[in-house]
Design a protein around this motif. Structure first.
Motif, PDB file in Angstrom:
ATOM      1  N   TRP A 291       0.825  -1.216   0.000  1.00 50.30           N
ATOM      2  CA  TRP A 291       0.000   0.000   0.000  1.00 50.30           C
ATOM      3  C   TRP A 291       0.855   1.260   0.000  1.00 50.30           C
TER       4      TRP A 291
ATOM      5  N   THR B 175      -4.652   7.721  -4.321  1.00 55.56           N
ATOM      6  CA  THR B 175      -5.125   6.669  -5.207  1.00 55.56           C
ATOM      7  C   THR B 175      -4.820   5.312  -4.595  1.00 55.56           C
ATOM      8  N   ALA B 176      -5.609   4.327  -4.936  1.00 55.29           N
ATOM      9  CA  ALA B 176      -5.426   2.979  -4.389  1.00 55.29           C
ATOM     10  C   ALA B 176      -4.280   2.274  -5.128  1.00 55.29           C
TER      11      ALA B 176
ATOM     12  N   ARG C 285      -8.505  -1.922   1.627  1.00 49.90           N
ATOM     13  CA  ARG C 285      -8.844  -0.500   1.539  1.00 49.90           C
ATOM     14  C   ARG C 285      -7.564   0.331   1.513  1.00 49.90           C
ATOM     15  N   THR C 286      -6.749   0.164   0.483  1.00 48.92           N
ATOM     16  CA  THR C 286      -5.427   0.776   0.472  1.00 48.92           C
ATOM     17  C   THR C 286      -5.464   2.300   0.388  1.00 48.92           C
ATOM     18  N   THR C 287      -6.586   2.870  -0.037  1.00 44.54           N
ATOM     19  CA  THR C 287      -6.673   4.331  -0.050  1.00 44.54           C
ATOM     20  C   THR C 287      -6.587   4.910   1.357  1.00 44.54           C
TER      21      THR C 287
ATOM     22  N   ARG D 246      -2.867   5.075   2.640  1.00 44.35           N
ATOM     23  CA  ARG D 246      -2.174   6.063   1.812  1.00 44.35           C
ATOM     24  C   ARG D 246      -2.606   7.476   2.197  1.00 44.35           C
TER      25      ARG D 246
ATOM     26  N   GLU E 249      -9.878   9.770   4.830  1.00 45.84           N
ATOM     27  CA  GLU E 249      -9.991  10.042   3.395  1.00 45.84           C
ATOM     28  C   GLU E 249     -10.591  11.421   3.156  1.00 45.84           C
TER      29      GLU E 249
END
Length: 404
Positions: free
Chosen positions: A150, A400-401, A174-176, A179, A389
């Motif tokens: 991620w 971005t994912a 849910r990598t967003t 990040r 987010e």
């Protein structure tokens, strides 16, 4: 001669008889009104009072752990029952120490596992977690070598005094979210790194009754923290936060030397101190979903609201603090693994309550809550997003994912 199972049950009853009788003798049962599982199943066997009454019956020889183990599956360990108990409200800390339903549920599940009584889906989940060192996030390939994917392109290093711990759901699915958290921390001037080899926190295994497995994860993670010189751990998931502040201190005692920080507390501080500016308006009508482990069990409810009120353009519609006690996504305590239909019903009920506020956005601060809440939100045309987010968006950060 007694068997080992009988000795374990006797020791369990001796350990928990006082809280059980404290609940059983009061007879008020107000906790049932705020129990998210009871609101759905309406089954008295799933009530917090029944969890305590079973122990009284076990002491009298009327029941065994085999008779009641399945009842204790029906608990998200949200802690609402402990808050709602009128004796807790009227007698303060003295009675609060006697209404320890979450601890009782965890202890009963551990007794069941030690007695060879295992729930099939929990057993498979924990076995897969042990095999992969991370939880088997649904429909996503999980492997230890991918746990930090991620962070690709973010320029993050390993080690340092402050470490960001990213839970399994966020790291692989849910990598967003991680990040967004990383970019927020970077913009706020927070110096942090990652672990060399991050394993699952072990909290879910402990909640399902697999305490020995939980300790294995804890021993690995703490050794990693010490090996890289970490003294402060930032968590973005309330489940990690409660594991690191409650389970790990029990495992390590006075040798546990780490400061554990939840991201909402840190981000609220960055905004308050002028280190993070939220300038981009978000023109939405939103309400906030309090994660049970953050609000009800750890008392963190002010910082998320402070953050939401700092976002320009956001029409934030809240409800009173006590009302939040009965709100739950149904995802905690392994319920979504063993009884997914009950989790779905609880999440649907939560979205119904959000819809009554005429909102188009439900904001959460718990990544594990967001999947069942989002599924329920589709029927109500309400979007579910993580608080971090929204912060990243309002701070003008592009997120971005990545694919694990």
């Amino acid at each position: 001669m007694t068997t080992e199972a009988e000795d374990q049950q006797r020791e369990f009853v001796e350990r928990w008889r006082d809280p059980a009788y404290g609940c059983f003798s009061s007879g008020h049962k107000f906790c049932r009104n705020v129990c998210p599982v009871m609101q759905v199943t309406q089954n008295e066997n799933h009530s917090p009072t029944a969890f305590h009454a079973n122990i009284v019956a076990m002491e009298q020889g009327a029941l065994t752990v085999a008779d009641v183990a399945e009842d204790y599956v029906h608990c998200t360990q949200c802690g609402a029952c402990e808050l709602r108990c009128p004796n807790t409200l009227m007698a303060g800390d003295f009675y609060r120490a006697r209404t320890r339903t979450v601890d009782v549920v965890k202890a009963m599940r551990a007794l069941a596992v030690d007695s060879g009584i295992e729930q099939p889906n929990w057993k498979r989940w924990v076995e897969a977690t042990v095999d992969r060192k991370n939880e088997p996030v649904l429909d996503v390939p999980v492997a230890q070598e991918n746990v930090a994917n991620w962070a690709d392109g973010l320029g993050l290093g390993v080690g340092g005094e402050t470490v960001l711990f990213v839970d399994c759901e966020a790291a692989f699915y849910r990598t967003t979210l991680p990040r967004a958290v990383a970019r927020i921390l970077q913009k706020g001037g927070v110096d942090f790194g990652l672990m060399r080899e991050q394993w699952c926190c072990g909290g879910p295994a402990a909640e399902m009754g697999y305490v020995a497995r939980s300790r294995e994860f804890a021993v690995h993670n703490v050794a990693d923290w010490r090996g890289i010189g970490a003294s402060r751990i930032i968590t973005l998931d309330p489940h990690d936060y409660i594991t690191f502040t409650e389970d790990y201190p029990k495992y390590f005692g006075v040798d546990y030397e780490f400061e554990i920080v939840h991201i909402t507390e840190l981000v609220a501080e960055l905004i308050r101190d002028g280190k993070l500016s939220l300038m981009v308006p978000i023109e939405r009508v939103a309400t906030y979903h309090d994660p049970c482990r953050l609000n009800k069990r750890k008392g963190i409810h002010k910082s998320p609201r402070e953050i939401l009120r700092a976002i320009p353009g956001l029409d934030f519609r809240d409800v009173d603090h006590v009302t939040q006690w009965s709100y739950c996504s149904g995802a905690g305590g392994g319920l979504s693994i063993e009884r997914p239909e009950i989790t779905a019903a609880i999440s649907q009920q939560r979205l119904d309550r959000a819809a009554a506020l005429d909102v188009d956005l439900l904001v959460s601060a718990c990544v594990w809550s967001e999947r069942p809440l989002a599924a329920a939100g589709e029927t109500r045309d309400i979007e579910v997003r993580d608080l971090m987010e929204l912060v990243a968006e309002s701070a003008g950060l592009e997120v971005t994912a990545v694919t694990t």
